[in-house]
Motif scaffolding. Structure first.
Motif, PDB file in Angstrom:
ATOM      1  N   VAL A 281       0.835  -1.202   0.000  1.00  0.00           N
ATOM      2  CA  VAL A 281       0.000   0.000   0.000  1.00  0.00           C
ATOM      3  C   VAL A 281       0.870   1.252   0.000  1.00  0.00           C
ATOM      4  N   ALA A 282       1.931   1.235   0.803  1.00  0.00           N
ATOM      5  CA  ALA A 282       2.844   2.382   0.848  1.00  0.00           C
ATOM      6  C   ALA A 282       3.454   2.644  -0.522  1.00  0.00           C
ATOM      7  N   ASP A 283       3.857   1.592  -1.231  1.00  0.00           N
ATOM      8  CA  ASP A 283       4.419   1.761  -2.569  1.00  0.00           C
ATOM      9  C   ASP A 283       3.387   2.308  -3.544  1.00  0.00           C
ATOM     10  N   ARG A 284       2.185   1.755  -3.519  1.00  0.00           N
ATOM     11  CA  ARG A 284       1.134   2.188  -4.443  1.00  0.00           C
ATOM     12  C   ARG A 284       0.773   3.656  -4.238  1.00  0.00           C
ATOM     13  N   CYS A 285       0.877   4.116  -3.018  1.00  0.00           N
ATOM     14  CA  CYS A 285       0.452   5.484  -2.693  1.00  0.00           C
ATOM     15  C   CYS A 285       1.586   6.503  -2.765  1.00  0.00           C
ATOM     16  N   GLY A 286       2.810   6.039  -3.006  1.00  0.00           N
ATOM     17  CA  GLY A 286       3.917   6.968  -3.158  1.00  0.00           C
ATOM     18  C   GLY A 286       4.621   7.334  -1.870  1.00  0.00           C
ATOM     19  N   PHE A 287       4.353   6.608  -0.788  1.00  0.00           N
ATOM     20  CA  PHE A 287       5.045   6.912   0.461  1.00  0.00           C
ATOM     21  C   PHE A 287       6.452   6.304   0.506  1.00  0.00           C
ATOM     22  N   GLY A 288       6.667   5.258  -0.263  1.00  0.00           N
ATOM     23  CA  GLY A 288       7.998   4.678  -0.347  1.00  0.00           C
ATOM     24  C   GLY A 288       8.311   3.649   0.707  1.00  0.00           C
ATOM     25  N   SER A 289       7.773   3.810   1.907  1.00  0.00           N
ATOM     26  CA  SER A 289       8.032   2.846   2.980  1.00  0.00           C
ATOM     27  C   SER A 289       6.816   2.773   3.890  1.00  0.00           C
ATOM     28  N   ALA A 290       6.658   1.619   4.529  1.00  0.00           N
ATOM     29  CA  ALA A 290       5.547   1.440   5.464  1.00  0.00           C
ATOM     30  C   ALA A 290       5.682   2.386   6.653  1.00  0.00           C
ATOM     31  N   THR A 291       6.920   2.681   7.045  1.00  0.00           N
ATOM     32  CA  THR A 291       7.141   3.581   8.175  1.00  0.00           C
ATOM     33  C   THR A 291       6.597   4.970   7.883  1.00  0.00           C
ATOM     34  N   LEU A 292       6.874   5.471   6.680  1.00  0.00           N
ATOM     35  CA  LEU A 292       6.382   6.798   6.310  1.00  0.00           C
ATOM     36  C   LEU A 292       4.859   6.791   6.178  1.00  0.00           C
ATOM     37  N   LEU A 293       4.306   5.715   5.630  1.00  0.00           N
ATOM     38  CA  LEU A 293       2.850   5.602   5.543  1.00  0.00           C
ATOM     39  C   LEU A 293       2.235   5.639   6.938  1.00  0.00           C
TER      40      LEU A 293
END
Length: 320
Positions: A281-293
């Motif tokens: 989900v983080a990748d699909r949304c452009g956050f790059g990492s789960a931590t940032l999401l």
């Protein structure tokens, strides 16, 4: 110590919110070793039926005199916004005599009309907060939380948040053993995580003019791409300074904040409707990492992505 509860019912009473107060404070659970409270349902006049929003009437056994001496006066939701002076004075008298006050959802409007919330921090259903602020500008309204404990005053958000507020008050006054016993009988958690923000549907804001419309549409279809103001300004055929100024004017916020909000909105949909991992989900949304999401999701929604998914996951996916 909480020993007696008086519930004030007014016309256009919300049945669920009234039922919450009856369920938490009004039932005899002595077979479980729990204390039995002196519980009174009070109206403007004893025996006069109170119309509800659910197509039934509630007949209170007590009038306004039933509020006298109660340790807790609770006001469930009502659609009324103008209240008889005798009702407001009865609430003022109860508060002056030392009663704790509790509201569920729009019951907060009754206490506000009585002047008992001036300068105090409260909450209400997210759908009603703007109206509450407009009617009573001296009241400090927190729209994000499930309930607010302000000493002798506890206010709650909509519907099920009333359960959270009631159980919190029981825990505060009677202890964890009692609240855990009540929660088990009600088959609810004794304490929920998060606040109202996770339940508010936030649609993508529309741009107020056409000049940036194509750029916003492109950003929404490429949320997984890294965007800079320079790149977006070139796409809009503007200088960076002009683009940034125009963006704030038309979208109401900065490009970075707008993009972050849209990524969180997209993450909410993916968590609800897919079985993608949090990393995916983080990748699909452009956050790059789960931590940032997780950081931005908790900041915007109030709960972690995993907790949000457990609450709002599609029934079809849950059944898999």
């Amino acid at each position: 110590m909480l020993r007696s509860v008086a519930v004030l019912v007014l016309p256009e009473l919300a049945v669920f919110e009234f039922g919450v107060l009856c369920e938490v404070f009004g039932l005899d659970r002595s077979d479980d070793g729990l204390p039995v409270l002196d519980f009174k349902v009070c109206g403007i006049e004893a025996g006069r039926p109170i119309a509800t929003t659910g197509g039934v009437d509630v007949v209170p056994r007590y009038g306004l005199d039933g509020l006298r001496g109660a340790d807790l006066v609770a006001v469930p939701a009502t659609r009324m916004r103008e209240f008889p002076e005798e009702v407001l004075q009865a609430l003022r008298d109860a508060e002056a005599a030392g009663a704790m006050l509790l509201t569920v959802c729009s019951g907060v409007f009754v206490l506000a009309a009585a002047g008992l919330l001036d300068g105090r921090k409260v909450t209400a259903h997210w759908h009603s907060v703007d109206e509450l602020r407009a009617r009573y500008p001296t009241v400090q309204v927190d729209p994000d939380v499930l309930y607010v404990d302000d000493g002798n005053l506890v206010t709650s958000a909509g519907t099920a948040a009333g359960i959270d507020a009631c159980l919190h008050l029981v825990r505060r006054e009677l202890g964890s053993t009692v609240v855990n016993g009540i929660a088990r009988r009600m088959v609810v958690p004794p304490q929920r995580e998060g606040g109202q923000r996770q339940f508010i549907d936030r649609p993508v804001p529309e741009c107020s003019a056409d000049s940036l419309g194509p750029v916003l549409d492109w950003m929404l279809t490429h949320l997984d791409v890294e965007h800079t103001v320079a790149d977006l300004a070139r796409r809009a055929a503007m200088s960076e300074r002009t683009f940034a100024r125009r963006f704030v004017s038309e979208a109401g916020t900065t490009p970075l904040r707008w993009l972050t909000r849209q990524r969180v909105l997209h993450a909410r949909r993916l968590l609800e409707d897919t079985d993608l991992s949090v990393d995916a989900v983080a990748d699909r949304c452009g956050f790059g990492s789960a931590t940032l999401l997780r950081h931005h999701f908790r900041k915007d929604v109030g709960v972690a992505p995993a907790d949000y998914r457990r609450t709002f996951r599609s029934e079809d996916l849950t059944a898999l």
